[in-house]
Design a protein around this motif. Structure first.
Motif, PDB file in Angstrom:
ATOM      1  N   ARG A   1     -25.526  -7.826  21.140  1.00  0.00           N
ATOM      2  CA  ARG A   1     -26.852  -7.389  20.722  1.00  0.00           C
ATOM      3  C   ARG A   1     -26.792  -5.997  20.088  1.00  0.00           C
ATOM      4  NH1 ARG A   1     -29.057  -7.734  25.343  1.00  0.00           N
ATOM      5  NH2 ARG A   1     -29.515  -9.962  25.098  1.00  0.00           N
ATOM      6  N   ALA A   2     -25.982  -5.116  20.664  1.00  0.00           N
ATOM      7  CA  ALA A   2     -25.852  -3.764  20.118  1.00  0.00           C
ATOM      8  C   ALA A   2     -25.238  -3.786  18.718  1.00  0.00           C
ATOM      9  CB  ALA A   2     -25.006  -2.897  21.055  1.00  0.00           C
ATOM     10  N   LEU A   3     -24.263  -4.666  18.511  1.00  0.00           N
ATOM     11  CA  LEU A   3     -23.640  -4.786  17.186  1.00  0.00           C
ATOM     12  C   LEU A   3     -24.632  -5.333  16.163  1.00  0.00           C
ATOM     13  CD1 LEU A   3     -20.147  -6.187  18.256  1.00  0.00           C
ATOM     14  CD2 LEU A   3     -20.655  -3.867  17.435  1.00  0.00           C
ATOM     15  N   LEU A   4     -25.438  -6.307  16.556  1.00  0.00           N
ATOM     16  CA  LEU A   4     -26.457  -6.844  15.649  1.00  0.00           C
ATOM     17  C   LEU A   4     -27.526  -5.795  15.350  1.00  0.00           C
ATOM     18  CD1 LEU A   4     -26.894 -10.470  17.058  1.00  0.00           C
ATOM     19  CD2 LEU A   4     -25.769  -9.789  14.926  1.00  0.00           C
ATOM     20  N   ASP A   5     -27.881  -4.986  16.342  1.00  0.00           N
ATOM     21  CA  ASP A   5     -28.839  -3.894  16.111  1.00  0.00           C
ATOM     22  C   ASP A   5     -28.285  -2.916  15.078  1.00  0.00           C
ATOM     23  OD1 ASP A   5     -30.602  -4.942  17.968  1.00  0.00           O
ATOM     24  OD2 ASP A   5     -30.027  -3.567  19.580  1.00  0.00           O
TER      25      ASP A   5
ATOM     26  N   ALA B   1     -17.905  -2.321   6.423  1.00  0.00           N
ATOM     27  CA  ALA B   1     -17.368  -1.045   6.914  1.00  0.00           C
ATOM     28  C   ALA B   1     -18.490  -0.147   7.409  1.00  0.00           C
ATOM     29  CB  ALA B   1     -16.577  -0.353   5.806  1.00  0.00           C
ATOM     30  N   ALA B   2     -19.614  -0.113   6.669  1.00  0.00           N
ATOM     31  CA  ALA B   2     -20.749   0.712   7.077  1.00  0.00           C
ATOM     32  C   ALA B   2     -21.360   0.193   8.380  1.00  0.00           C
ATOM     33  CB  ALA B   2     -21.800   0.737   5.972  1.00  0.00           C
ATOM     34  N   ILE B   3     -21.427  -1.135   8.518  1.00  0.00           N
ATOM     35  CA  ILE B   3     -21.964  -1.726   9.747  1.00  0.00           C
ATOM     36  C   ILE B   3     -21.060  -1.388  10.928  1.00  0.00           C
ATOM     37  CG2 ILE B   3     -22.433  -3.908  10.925  1.00  0.00           C
ATOM     38  CD1 ILE B   3     -23.340  -5.017   8.192  1.00  0.00           C
ATOM     39  N   ALA B   4     -19.753  -1.519  10.731  1.00  0.00           N
ATOM     40  CA  ALA B   4     -18.813  -1.193  11.804  1.00  0.00           C
ATOM     41  C   ALA B   4     -18.926   0.276  12.193  1.00  0.00           C
ATOM     42  CB  ALA B   4     -17.387  -1.535  11.365  1.00  0.00           C
TER      43      ALA B   4
ATOM     44  N   ILE C   1     -12.690  -5.242  15.037  1.00  0.00           N
ATOM     45  CA  ILE C   1     -13.404  -5.413  16.305  1.00  0.00           C
ATOM     46  C   ILE C   1     -14.773  -6.039  16.057  1.00  0.00           C
ATOM     47  CG2 ILE C   1     -14.507  -4.178  18.218  1.00  0.00           C
ATOM     48  CD1 ILE C   1     -12.143  -2.258  18.198  1.00  0.00           C
ATOM     49  N   LEU C   2     -15.445  -5.605  14.982  1.00  0.00           N
ATOM     50  CA  LEU C   2     -16.733  -6.204  14.630  1.00  0.00           C
ATOM     51  C   LEU C   2     -16.574  -7.704  14.410  1.00  0.00           C
ATOM     52  CD1 LEU C   2     -19.752  -5.792  13.779  1.00  0.00           C
ATOM     53  CD2 LEU C   2     -18.904  -5.486  11.436  1.00  0.00           C
ATOM     54  N   TYR C   3     -15.562  -8.089  13.636  1.00  0.00           N
ATOM     55  CA  TYR C   3     -15.348  -9.509  13.347  1.00  0.00           C
ATOM     56  C   TYR C   3     -14.959 -10.275  14.609  1.00  0.00           C
ATOM     57  CZ  TYR C   3     -15.421  -8.373   8.363  1.00  0.00           C
ATOM     58  OH  TYR C   3     -15.797  -7.957   7.107  1.00  0.00           O
TER      59      TYR C   3
ATOM     60  N   ALA D   1     -26.082  -3.597  12.736  1.00  0.00           N
ATOM     61  CA  ALA D   1     -26.117  -4.269  11.433  1.00  0.00           C
ATOM     62  C   ALA D   1     -27.521  -4.221  10.842  1.00  0.00           C
ATOM     63  CB  ALA D   1     -25.648  -5.720  11.583  1.00  0.00           C
ATOM     64  N   ASP D   2     -28.526  -4.481  11.664  1.00  0.00           N
ATOM     65  CA  ASP D   2     -29.913  -4.399  11.196  1.00  0.00           C
ATOM     66  C   ASP D   2     -30.237  -3.028  10.622  1.00  0.00           C
ATOM     67  OD1 ASP D   2     -30.710  -6.969  11.718  1.00  0.00           O
ATOM     68  OD2 ASP D   2     -31.779  -6.512  13.569  1.00  0.00           O
TER      69      ASP D   2
END
Length: 199
Positions: A10-14, A30-33, A42-44, A16-17
């Motif tokens: 959930r934190a990773l999706l937040d 890269a910016a999302i990570a 790690i993101l993937y 990305a949002d």
């Protein structure tokens, strides 16, 4: 395994949002990570690959759209035109208020590769099925198959018209809403028997 930690996911999706809303549909992985404080591998790892991340984001926001549209189309005591107007208005307000996110999910993600395109098609199909179920539940005398046909037709029509409207901000939203509502009301008012009757 960390990829199965729902809080971390959930934190990773937040993250990305936030990046997509800020930077637009061209936001990089890269910016999302970086926003999430992790590396791209790690993101993937949490989503399988880039397409998995797109699918997770789409699933999250489609649930939000359904949650937004269901009560609007399901208003107790409201006539069909009023319910359709509320639902279409809510959808157009939502995409215009979340323009970057909408364009990322429905334009960039679908153009990335064939797998992602298939995933996004499935997401839109699922939304059509959900709206079809709402229509069937609200119309005791409507055949379930016809309800599904109408659900998919309405989703495709409103999505395509919404895309066009976002590119033409000079067009008054009320005019767009009323045009869509008129088609929806007309379609739900025609029974298969009357539609097939010779002129």
């Amino acid at each position: 395994m960390s990829g199965r930690d729902p809080e971390r996911r959930r934190a990773l999706l937040d993250a990305a949002d936030r990046v997509i809303r800020r930077e637009g549909p061209e936001a990089s992985m890269a910016a999302i990570a970086a926003e999430a404080g992790v590396t791209k591998p790690i993101l993937y790892r949490h989503f399988g690959d880039k397409s998995g991340l797109y699918q997770a984001l789409a699933g999250r926001h489609v649930r939000s759209v359904v949650g937004l549209l269901r009560p609007e189309f399901d208003r107790a005591g409201a006539d069909l035109r009023g319910r359709a107007r509320s639902a279409v208005t809510a959808y157009l307000d939502m995409i215009s208020a979340n323009l970057n996110l909408y364009r990322f999910l429905f334009h960039r993600a679908g153009a990335e590769d064939s797998r992602t395109h298939s995933q996004m098609t499935a997401v839109v199909r699922g939304l059509g099925e959900e709206i079809g179920r709402v229509i069937a539940a609200e119309s005791d005398d409507l055949d379930p198959v016809r309800a599904q046909v109408l659900g998919h037709a309405f989703v495709g029509m409103v999505q395509a018209t919404g895309d066009w409207w976002l590119e033409h901000p000079e067009v008054d939203r009320t005019e767009v809403v009323e045009g869509l509502v008129s088609v929806i009301v007309a379609a739900m008012s025609v029974t298969p028997a009357s539609a097939a009757r010779p002129r």
